[in-house]
Design an enzyme around this catalytic site. Sequence first.
Site, PDB file in Angstrom:
ATOM      1  CG  ASP A   1      19.846  84.140  23.769  1.00  0.00           C
ATOM      2  OD1 ASP A   1      18.868  83.778  24.453  1.00  0.00           O
ATOM      3  OD2 ASP A   1      20.316  85.295  23.806  1.00  0.00           O
TER       4      ASP A   1
ATOM      5  CG  ASP B   1      24.785  79.847  24.868  1.00  0.00           C
ATOM      6  OD1 ASP B   1      25.006  80.983  25.309  1.00  0.00           O
ATOM      7  OD2 ASP B   1      24.262  79.641  23.756  1.00  0.00           O
TER       8      ASP B   1
END
Length: 190
Positions: free
Chosen positions: A9, A7
């Site tokens: 953020d 991922d």
Amino acid sequence: MKLVILDRDGTINSDSDDFVKTPEEWVPLPGALEAIARLNHAGWHVVIASNQSGLGRGLFDVASLNAMHAKMFKLLAAVGGRVDAVFYCPHSPEESCNCRKPLPGLFEQIGERFGVPLKGVPAAGDSVRDLLAGASAGCEPHLVLTGKSARYRAGGQPDGLPAGTLLHQDLSAFADFLLERSARSLPVAI
């Protein structure tokens, strides 16, 4: 091919409830870029799968997103690291697409692009939806206790984690885990 899916953020860079909208707001988490570089040096290909609903909500445009990624690539290169590809969902939640995590569409696209089955591919993120998307595609789920999951650093874990999820303090600890596991599984030369 040794592939890992991350991922963005809250995992690689600081997250914001107001969205990360500009290169100036894109700030790497301590040790995250170095962790990616360590994985690269050990032969891992790193790919990002990221919801970017700020695009669909009109909070920033593709040029701004590209500028954020250019900053990330430049900072990674400065520490000897790289990301092989960035896959992102540009849709708002109301658009009902298959690529928005927790659905597995981004992961399926990654498997197709790289021509590899995703069964057992390590996937790390800071939220349950990251892990549900990866697990739905066959990935091995890893939760980093940064970003949305930072509140669990002292103990506990979020509800709804896929079975078999492994927890790590941050991306650096996740990288350490993968590198140590890889070293243990190498045949010993005599």
